[in-house]
Design a protein around this motif. Structure first.
Motif, short mmCIF file in Angstrom:
data_model
loop_
_atom_site.label_atom_id
_atom_site.label_comp_id
_atom_site.label_asym_id
_atom_site.label_seq_id
_atom_site.Cartn_x
_atom_site.Cartn_y
_atom_site.Cartn_z
N GLU A 1 0.83 -1.20 0.00
CA GLU A 1 0.00 0.00 0.00
C GLU A 1 0.86 1.25 0.00
OE1 GLU A 1 -3.91 0.82 2.45
OE2 GLU A 1 -2.17 1.42 3.65
N TRP A 2 0.42 2.25 -0.77
CA TRP A 2 1.10 3.54 -0.78
C TRP A 2 0.22 4.57 -0.06
CZ3 TRP A 2 -0.77 8.19 -2.57
CH2 TRP A 2 0.13 9.26 -2.54
N SER A 3 0.87 5.44 0.70
CA SER A 3 0.18 6.51 1.40
C SER A 3 0.96 7.81 1.19
CB SER A 3 0.08 6.21 2.89
OG SER A 3 -0.30 7.36 3.61
N HIS B 1 1.83 9.77 3.25
CA HIS B 1 2.72 9.97 4.39
C HIS B 1 3.97 9.09 4.32
CE1 HIS B 1 -0.49 12.33 6.11
NE2 HIS B 1 -1.32 11.30 6.03
N ASP B 2 4.01 8.21 3.32
CA ASP B 2 5.19 7.35 3.19
C ASP B 2 6.41 8.19 2.84
OD1 ASP B 2 3.62 5.18 3.66
OD2 ASP B 2 3.45 4.57 1.57
N GLU B 3 7.54 7.80 3.43
CA GLU B 3 8.78 8.50 3.12
C GLU B 3 9.26 8.05 1.75
OE1 GLU B 3 13.31 9.08 4.91
OE2 GLU B 3 11.75 8.03 6.04
N GLN B 4 9.47 8.99 0.84
CA GLN B 4 9.89 8.67 -0.52
C GLN B 4 11.41 8.68 -0.61
OE1 GLN B 4 7.64 7.80 -2.95
NE2 GLN B 4 6.23 7.90 -1.21
N ALA C 1 6.56 -3.84 -1.75
CA ALA C 1 6.43 -2.38 -1.74
C ALA C 1 5.89 -1.92 -3.09
CB ALA C 1 7.78 -1.72 -1.46
N ALA D 1 3.90 4.50 -7.25
CA ALA D 1 3.75 5.42 -6.11
C ALA D 1 3.72 6.87 -6.61
CB ALA D 1 4.90 5.23 -5.13
N ASN E 1 0.82 9.67 -5.98
CA ASN E 1 1.08 11.00 -5.45
C ASN E 1 0.53 12.09 -6.36
OD1 ASN E 1 2.44 12.81 -3.51
ND2 ASN E 1 3.76 13.30 -5.25
#
Length: 204
Positions: free
Chosen positions: A156-158, A160-163, A179, A185, A189
């Motif tokens: 899952e991508w959010s 708030h995920d650190e890129q 991932a 991702a 975004n």
């Protein structure tokens, strides 16, 4: 990324048999999604994308016109049936047949490897060009690893995920079962950002 165009009143309406259903009551959802994913045909990949992109909600093949926000991203596979169905759905929005819902764009999902037959590839490319000229389009590449993973187990991508840094993204091969691939991702975004900006324009 361009903002969604307002519906055009002079567009020829879509025949009733080809219309997506338009909900007249709010669809149930947890939280407040930034946008709704609406499939234009069966097997478009809506469930997969709704699982993959945390901020988005799944609406099946129903336009959530009574929800707020009622921002819609249409989803279709890149075979001919998918491209034709999403073109009709775009027309449905432009012909004012989608209630109060607003179209943000389209996500096209490659559900198979690229077509090698030149004649067939040209026909698909021509139809795709028409769609790209009508609205925002994002493309999800074919990810063979996801065919062997149950939907509930997809990464899952959010927002708030650190890129990771762009250079590292290009050098590192990501396990797509563990991932969300960087290219996917990035699409998440872009769509999320466009949806949030659109909502802010409607509710300044």
């Amino acid at each position: 990324m361009t903002a969604p165009e307002p519906a055009l009143t002079k567009v020829k309406p879509v025949e009733a048999a080809h219309l997506l259903d338009v909900a007249d009551t709010p669809l149930a959802v947890e939280g407040r999604p930034s946008c709704w994913l609406v499939g234009t045909h069966g097997g478009a990949g809506v469930t997969t994308l709704a699982r993959t992109f945390a901020p988005f909600a799944e609406a099946g093949q129903v336009i959530p016109a009574a929800n707020d926000p009622a921002t819609v991203v249409l989803v279709a596979a890149t075979h001919l049936e998918g491209l034709c169905s999403v073109h009709r759905a775009i027309t449905q929005f432009r012909a004012n047949q989608a209630g109060e819902a607003q179209l943000l764009g389209v996500i096209l999902v490659d559900t198979a490897p690229p077509v090698k037959n030149r004649k067939l590839a040209k026909a698909l490319s021509s139809k795709r060009s028409v769609i790209e000229g009508a609205t925002n389009v994002w493309s999800i590449p074919y990810i063979p690893e996801w065919r062997a993973v149950e939907t509930s187990a997809l990464p899952e991508w959010s927002p708030h995920d650190e890129q990771e840094a762009e250079g590292k993204k290009k050098r590192t091969k990501v396990d797509a079962t563990a991932a969300v691939p960087p290219a996917v991702a990035e699409i998440g975004n872009e769509v999320h950002t466009a949806a949030v900006d659109h909502f802010r324009q409607l509710h300044p």
